[in-house]
Every structure is written in C-alpha cells, then in structure tokens.
Design a protein around this motif. Structure first.
Motif, mmCIF file in Angstrom:
data_model
loop_
_atom_site.group_PDB
_atom_site.id
_atom_site.type_symbol
_atom_site.label_atom_id
_atom_site.label_comp_id
_atom_site.label_asym_id
_atom_site.label_seq_id
_atom_site.Cartn_x
_atom_site.Cartn_y
_atom_site.Cartn_z
ATOM 1 N N VAL A 56 0.839 -1.206 0.000
ATOM 2 C CA VAL A 56 0.000 0.000 0.000
ATOM 3 C C VAL A 56 0.871 1.252 0.000
ATOM 4 N N LEU A 57 1.925 1.254 0.795
ATOM 5 C CA LEU A 57 2.820 2.421 0.848
ATOM 6 C C LEU A 57 3.507 2.667 -0.492
ATOM 7 N N ARG A 58 3.830 1.594 -1.214
ATOM 8 C CA ARG A 58 4.494 1.756 -2.514
ATOM 9 C C ARG A 58 3.532 2.203 -3.611
ATOM 10 N N HIS A 59 2.222 2.020 -3.378
ATOM 11 C CA HIS A 59 1.242 2.313 -4.428
ATOM 12 C C HIS A 59 0.080 3.136 -3.857
ATOM 13 N N LYS A 60 0.420 4.262 -3.295
ATOM 14 C CA LYS A 60 -0.595 5.123 -2.691
ATOM 15 C C LYS A 60 -1.561 5.684 -3.730
ATOM 16 N N ASP A 61 -1.158 5.676 -4.981
ATOM 17 C CA ASP A 61 -2.045 6.165 -6.036
ATOM 18 C C ASP A 61 -3.173 5.190 -6.346
ATOM 19 N N LYS A 62 -3.023 3.919 -5.918
ATOM 20 C CA LYS A 62 -4.030 2.897 -6.237
ATOM 21 C C LYS A 62 -4.670 2.276 -4.995
ATOM 22 N N THR A 93 -8.477 -1.175 -0.290
ATOM 23 C CA THR A 93 -9.316 -0.695 -1.390
ATOM 24 C C THR A 93 -8.441 -0.349 -2.584
ATOM 25 N N TYR A 94 -8.762 -0.934 -3.723
ATOM 26 C CA TYR A 94 -8.060 -0.650 -4.972
ATOM 27 C C TYR A 94 -8.934 0.220 -5.846
ATOM 28 N N SER A 95 -8.379 1.360 -6.289
ATOM 29 C CA SER A 95 -9.089 2.248 -7.195
ATOM 30 C C SER A 95 -8.068 3.035 -8.001
ATOM 31 N N ARG A 96 -8.200 2.975 -9.299
ATOM 32 C CA ARG A 96 -7.258 3.694 -10.165
ATOM 33 C C ARG A 96 -7.645 5.163 -10.312
ATOM 34 N N ARG A 97 -8.839 5.533 -9.866
ATOM 35 C CA ARG A 97 -9.290 6.931 -9.952
ATOM 36 C C ARG A 97 -9.703 7.389 -8.562
ATOM 37 N N ARG A 98 -8.738 7.442 -7.674
ATOM 38 C CA ARG A 98 -9.022 7.759 -6.279
ATOM 39 C C ARG A 98 -9.492 9.185 -6.071
#
Length: 434
Positions: free
Chosen positions: A61-67, A88-93
C-alpha cells in the motif's frame, strides 16, 4: 544382584496389565504412528505468518498510494475484540463517490485453518499493482477494465482464529472465542441440521454476536457491492446462493451467476470444480452464512462462495494438508489459477450486468443499526477519522434516532387518545322514541 519378581506375582500381573492398557489407549487415541500418519505442519517456506503477510500488504500500500488504501476497523463485544484490515483498490481515487462505478468485495481467511486463501489475496493485490504478473494477460485491456472498478479486499477476516492455528491448533476454523463466522449472519441463523457439529459450526449466541461479522456487515452495507466472493478451501467448487436450502434463486440473476461460474470453471478450473448452490452441492445445508446475507439482504446481484483447494486423500486429522497445498508446485498452481479467475471476474462481471450498474434498494428489513453502522464506517474510511470517533458517533446517532421514534410514538398515542376522547364525549341521542 537385583531381586526379580516371579511372573505370577500380583505386582507383576498388575504392571503388565497397566502397560497393556497404556498401549491400547495409545492406539485408540492415535498417539502412535501405527494409527495415524504424522500431522503436516505449516510450511514456513511457502506460507507467510499472519503478521508477515499483513506487513507485506502494508508495504504494498505504501508503494502504491495512487491505487491502494488500507483501513483497519475494530469492534468488540462482551470483552472480545477483533480487527479487520480492508484494502481498497481504485485507479481513480480522486473521485469523491465510488457509487457510479462497479464495486467488488472479496473476503479471504474467514476460517483460520485455510491459509492458502490469504496467500491468494496477497497475490491478487500484487498483480493489481503490477508487481506480479499473470501469463497471457493483456495489460492494456486490463487497465481499461480496472478504470471502472473499485475493489475491496479483506485479506484475513479471522485474524484471531488464524493466530490460534499458527499456535498449533491446525484444525481451528472458528474465531478467537469459538464461533464459526460463516454461521453468525442473520439469514436462517441458528438452525441446526441432524449432522450439526457444535465444534465446527457454533453459530454464536445471536446473529452478528461476533465483532468480525459486525465489521463485515458494516463494510458490505456501506460499500454496496455488485459482486461478493467469500473465498474458502477444503474442496474445489464455485457456489452461488443458497447455502441454507437446496435451491438456487429464480430468474435472470441466477442465470447470470451460473453463466459466470461456468466460464470460470472452463477457463481456470478445467471443469474440475463443482457448480451450483452451496446447500444443494456440498452435501449439507449451512445456516447463517455470509453469502446468503449478501444476496438476500444487501441485494448483491452476484454473490458467490469459492472453494479453491482441497486434498481429499488427507486424513481428517491432518487439517493443514487437507485445506492447504503442501508442495511448491501445487501452491503456485493454486495462486496462479485462482488469481487469473478473479481477473476474469473483473472483466466479465460488469459485462454480464450491463452498463447500468444500478442495484435494487436494500431489503426493507435491514435495521437502522445496520444502515448507520455501514454509513459511519464509509465516512470514517473516506475521511480518516479514528475508530473512537466512529463508535461515539454511532452511539449518539442510535440514541437520537431511538428518542425520535419514542417521541413520535408517544405523540401519535396522545393524538389518537384525544380523538377517541372527543368522539365518545359527545351527547348520546337515543334512537328509541320515549
């Protein structure tokens, strides 16, 4: 020279008798290798500990805060506490509202002994973040699909039960105080079949008596998913509702669910997997399950229970081997096949339901507590408020709402009483001539 007892002496006969009894009970209770094979331990080279797995997910999660975002929700009841991590995974946060998009809720590790399910959760999250890859996966097509999805993953629903397994109780499926979390939901709760096993299927003292089930209900009501999957192990199967009766739902929803399961069975299970209702296929009825609640109460259009692995040749006492692959080849096959199956769901699910993702309203019998619980969890998750504030706000809103209901009932009673008094206080005119 040591004194030797005659073989016929009472003391010698007694010693021989007790030695025979000890050997007899050892055989009966399986304390020797003559009765049962040695039990398979957890392979630490294949499986993460619960702590290590969650640390890997936090690092992801820390490496991919955008997703990715990670929320930890806590609850307690009568001195027993539990917590559940939700990714929670979302490409349009940046979008404030998830409701217009297609929503998928996946829960792993509901039974403590089913370690392989949480490993699949980690693999799915790693693929979503492009740190792991699936063969023959069209990344461009996948990206287009994922743009329209919001996926919530519960990697380990039953953390307390998992810890008991790691401490040596390899057959434990229940939570930290002995309740089966997949019997603690409200649909047909508490009914016991003839083959009911109180050790395996303890439903708790009431529906949602367990903090873990309370948390999952909150997540489901607030997130309002289009697809729900509860992932287990013990066999290979793709189940749809119902678990508590030997039927499947009627109409188009059932046809769409079955169509998706047949496609998954063909593509990823090589047609090994059993398909149908849980109650009609597995050989026994299960009451108070999560999937029946999701379908009947939360109105999830596609609600499933997946069984992703089982060793039918393993001894019933060798639980780790029965529920989890124990060699590297099988372990990786299960991770790859079932991760691919979920990405097929991500692609086909929205297509089967059509572009209009609207869902029917929640069942009219969903209590105000359930709705408010879910609403406040959603607010807390979105704005980062602490759980202490969440619980306090929940208690206050419940109190105000109940006071409002009580006041409304009292006012209605007073109004009706006044009308009744006014009606019967009028002078009575006799219809009989004097």
């Amino acid at each position: 020279m040591a004194h030797q007892l005659p073989l016929s002496s009472p003391l010698c006969i007694s010693l021989c008798f007790f030695a025979w009894l000890q050997g007899f009970f050892s055989v009966v209770h399986g304390d020797t290798n003559l009765s049962y094979p040695s039990l398979t331990p957890i392979d630490r080279d294949l499986y993460h500990s619960s702590g290590d797995l969650m640390e890997e997910i936090k690092a992801l999660v820390l490496r991919h805060k955008d997703k990715l975002t990670l929320d930890t929700i806590k609850a307690q009841n009568k001195g027993y506490s539990a917590e559940i991590a939700v990714v929670t995974y979302s490409r349009r946060r940046q979008e404030a509202d998830d409701k217009p998009r297609f929503r998928i809720l996946l829960s792993f590790g509901q039974h403590g002994r089913e370690l392989i399910t949480s490993e699949v959760a980690l693999r799915i999250l790693s693929i979503l973040c492009i740190e792991k890859f699936l063969p023959n996966l069209d990344q461009a097509s996948l990206d287009q699909t994922l743009d329209n999805l919001v996926i919530k993953v519960v990697p380990m629903e039953n953390l307390n039960g998992r810890r008991l397994v790691e401490a040596g109780d390899l057959c434990e499926r229940r939570n930290g105080r002995g309740v089966d979390l997949n019997r603690n939901w409200s649909v047909d709760w508490g009914k016991k079949e003839k083959d009911y096993d109180p050790y395996e299927e303890n439903p708790g003292t009431a529906p949602f008596s367990e903090p873990e089930a309370q948390i999952m209900r909150k997540i489901a009501v607030s997130f309002d998913p289009h697809i729900w999957v509860n992932i287990h192990s013990g066999m290979e199967a793709l189940f749809m509702p119902y678990d508590h009766k030997n039927t499947t739902p009627d109409g188009v929803p059932s046809q769409k669910m079955k169509s998706l399961l047949e496609e998954l069975n063909h593509l990823h299970c090589q047609k090994r997997c059993m398909i149908g209702s849980g109650g009609g296929s597995v050989g026994y009825l299960a009451h108070g399950t999560a999937t029946d609640f999701m379908f009947d109460i939360v109105k999830v259009p596609m609600a499933f229970t997946f069984e992703i692995y089982g060793d039918g040749a393993a001894s019933s006492k060798d639980c780790f081997k029965m529920f989890n692959p124990t060699d590297f080849g099988t372990f990786n096959r299960v991770l790859n096949e079932w991760s691919a199956a979920f990405f097929t769901i991500f692609k086909l699910g929205p297509n089967l339901l059509g572009e209009n993702y609207s869902k029917p309203p929640l069942d009219k019998w969903v209590s105000i507590d359930e709705y408010l619980d879910g609403y406040l969890v959603e607010r807390s998750s979105r704005y980062g408020k602490k759980m202490e504030v969440l619980e306090l706000g929940l208690q206050e809103i419940r109190t105000y709402f109940r006071l409002f209901l009580l006041s409304s009932v009292l006012l209605l009673f007073m109004f009706c009483s006044r009308i009744s008094k006014s009606k019967f206080s009028r002078p009575i005119v006799s219809a009989i001539a004097l």
